[in-house]
Design an enzyme around this catalytic site. Structure first.
Site, PDB file in Angstrom:
ATOM      1  N   HIS A 143      10.493 -29.675  19.966  1.00  0.00           N
ATOM      2  CA  HIS A 143      10.217 -31.136  19.586  1.00  0.00           C
ATOM      3  C   HIS A 143      10.069 -31.405  17.976  1.00  0.00           C
ATOM      4  O   HIS A 143      10.063 -30.483  17.202  1.00  0.00           O
ATOM      5  CB  HIS A 143       8.946 -31.771  20.234  1.00  0.00           C
ATOM      6  CG  HIS A 143       7.621 -31.052  19.644  1.00  0.00           C
ATOM      7  ND1 HIS A 143       7.418 -29.755  20.085  1.00  0.00           N
ATOM      8  CD2 HIS A 143       6.536 -31.463  18.964  1.00  0.00           C
ATOM      9  CE1 HIS A 143       6.123 -29.442  19.658  1.00  0.00           C
ATOM     10  NE2 HIS A 143       5.759 -30.357  18.813  1.00  0.00           N
ATOM     11  N   ARG A 153       3.475 -44.760  10.999  1.00  0.00           N
ATOM     12  CA  ARG A 153       3.215 -44.102  12.273  1.00  0.00           C
ATOM     13  C   ARG A 153       2.356 -43.077  12.400  1.00  0.00           C
ATOM     14  O   ARG A 153       2.042 -42.472  11.547  1.00  0.00           O
ATOM     15  CB  ARG A 153       4.525 -43.576  12.896  1.00  0.00           C
ATOM     16  CG  ARG A 153       4.347 -42.713  14.381  1.00  0.00           C
ATOM     17  CD  ARG A 153       5.705 -42.281  14.711  1.00  0.00           C
ATOM     18  NE  ARG A 153       5.556 -41.592  16.066  1.00  0.00           N
ATOM     19  CZ  ARG A 153       5.006 -40.300  16.338  1.00  0.00           C
ATOM     20  NH1 ARG A 153       5.411 -39.554  15.351  1.00  0.00           N
ATOM     21  NH2 ARG A 153       4.944 -39.946  17.558  1.00  0.00           N
TER      22      ARG A 153
HETATM   23  O1  AKG Z   1       3.688 -36.859  15.595  1.00  0.00           O
HETATM   24  C1  AKG Z   1       4.312 -36.466  16.726  1.00  0.00           C
HETATM   25  O2  AKG Z   1       4.686 -36.958  17.505  1.00  0.00           O
HETATM   26  C2  AKG Z   1       4.662 -34.859  16.760  1.00  0.00           C
HETATM   27  C3  AKG Z   1       3.674 -34.223  15.640  1.00  0.00           C
HETATM   28  C4  AKG Z   1       3.666 -32.587  16.120  1.00  0.00           C
HETATM   29  O3  AKG Z   1       4.681 -32.298  16.736  1.00  0.00           O
HETATM   30  C5  AKG Z   1       2.727 -31.581  15.625  1.00  0.00           C
HETATM   31  O4  AKG Z   1       1.972 -32.100  14.727  1.00  0.00           O
HETATM   32  O5  AKG Z   1       2.848 -30.420  16.059  1.00  0.00           O
HETATM   33 FE   FE2 Z   2       4.190 -30.100  17.447  1.00  0.00          FE
END
Ligand code: AKG
Ligand code: FE2
Ligand SMILES: C=C1C[C@]23C[C@H]1CC[C@H]2[C@]1(C)CCC[C@@](C)(C(=O)O)[C@H]1[C@@H]3C(=O)O
Length: 386
Positions: free
Chosen positions: A314, A324
């Site tokens: 992701h 955000r």
């Molecule tokens: O901020 C997000 O939606 C993802 C953050 C993320 O993947 C993380 O901090 O490992």
């Molecule tokens: Fe993450």
């Protein structure tokens, strides 16, 4: 972010020992790299361009098709804990399919009070709107996993993420309210309320993690207690992610493409949206939903499942209009507990995929030697076996 130069505190950074055969993914900036770069988000948004360090390579830049929505498997935890065996089996089956496919689902009827979630978001707004020098009081030291970091300027020299983070530790077996102590100790008595909010939030996250571990245990056929007992004592990390607006959102990323090296991530994003998941060969957006938590499998649980479940790939994109925020709870085992799959998951048809390791070794690898991405476990396995 304005690019300002401050005298670097003389600090000896660990000599990076890159995994063999791997091009140095990043090298912590050595003291010889002279001054640390400090990025101040409050000033940056008025600059016409973004610094080159924040521009990501073409092949990793966000693309328009990724903004298409992903239909995320919705898991009703209330049904799993309803006491009806068929309902529990059905929920475990849905979770198993999602985890084997892409390692990602969302949970509803999770039992976390909405008022607590709202207050946790409000406290984040308040913290990240502080002046940089006030946030720097909790500055993250090289090699540490906790504290405030602004775009990781001290850690990486390119592909800088467009974000500020505040990370802190949580362990349910701690004899003191470790999160309250962190906020009052680092920021002062006036931050006691922040500490109490995040202490309660982390306690709820830890309990929710153990409930999800019951579902995962049933789905893998090793019983509800197996992973619940493994993580009953845990040494977890909570991370507050703050993504300032960016005037060139198409050139950068809030968080680069990666699999979380941790075991399980429980994430709550605000209404802005920006989380993207790689599923069925494409990047897709995870639409915010205040009533659900997004749950993804991390590398450590992928190893515990002997590779049956996928660590979710992701990333997070930013936008030019509004900041955000996301709250990520990273469930991690006790530091020195050996991570090895239950014997039921290893047989002639399913030989061991990863070597035994401890979370402390994997954490150190990601903090001092390797920037976590989608190949962390491959690099780590080579590194610990040499
Ligand atoms: O901020 C997000 O939606 C993802 C953050 C993320 O993947 C993380 O901090 O490992
Ligand atoms: Fe993450
Ligand atoms: C153990 C961790 C390392 C990171 C925070 C937690 C789980 C996710 C990891 C991370 C977000 C993966 C992408 C790269 C990273 C450097 C980041 O963008 O923040 C990673 C975190 C970290 O090393 O601080």
């Amino acid at each position: 972010m304005a690019l300002t130069r401050v005298a670097a505190r003389p600090q000896r950074l660990a000599e990076p020992t890159e995994p063999p055969g791997k091009k140095p993914h990043h090298l912590p900036q050595s003291p010889a790299a002279a001054e640390a770069l400090v990025f101040d988000a409050a000033v940056m948004s008025r600059q016409p361009e973004i610094p080159a360090q924040f521009v990501w390579p073409e092949e990793e830049k966000p693309t328009a098709e990724a903004s298409e929505e992903l239909s995320i498997p919705l898991i009703d935890l209330g049904r799993f804990f309803s006491g009806e065996p068929e309902a529990s089996e059905e929920v475990a089956l849905m979770v198993g399919e999602a985890c084997a496919a892409h390692g990602f689902f969302q949970v509803v009827n999770h039992g976390v009070p909405p008022a607590l979630i709202s207050e946790a978001h409000r406290c984040m707004d308040s913290f990240f709107s502080m002046a940089l020098q006030d946030k720097q009081v909790t500055r993250r030291m090289p090699g540490e996993s906790y504290g405030y970091a602004s775009s990781f300027t001290g850690r990486f020299s390119s592909k800088l993420p467009w974000k500020e983070t505040l990370s802190f530790r949580f362990s349910p077996s701690s004899s003191t309210p470790i999160v309250v102590d962190y906020f009052t100790g680092k920021l002062g008595e006036e931050f006691r309320h922040f500490g109490e909010v995040y202490q309660e939030y982390c306690e709820m996250m830890s309990l929710l993690s153990l409930r999800i571990m019951e579902v995962l245990g049933m789905s893998l056929g090793v019983g509800r207690r197996c992973f619940r007992d493994f993580f009953k004592v845990n040494d977890s990390i909570t991370r507050l992610n703050y993504y300032p607006p960016c005037q060139k959102p198409e050139l950068t990323l809030g968080t680069g493409p990666h699999c979380d090296p941790t075991s399980l991530t429980i994430l709550h994003q605000d209404t802005v949206g920006g989380l993207q998941v790689f599923a069925n060969g494409r990047w897709r957006s995870a639409t915010p939903n205040f009533d659900t938590f997004i749950v993804n499998i991390g590398d450590t649980f992928m190893a515990l499942s002997n590779g049956r479940y996928k660590s979710c790939l992701h990333r997070a994109v930013v936008n030019s209009e509004s900041a955000r925020k996301s709250l990520a709870f990273f469930l991690c085992p006790e530091m020195e507990k050996v991570v090895a799959p239950p014997p039921e998951l290893v047989d002639s048809a399913h030989p061991r995929v990863y070597p035994d390791f401890t979370w402390s070794a994997l954490l150190e690898f990601t903090q001092k030697h390797y920037r976590a991405d989608m190949r962390t476990m491959e690099a780590f396995s080579k590194w610990i076996q040499n």
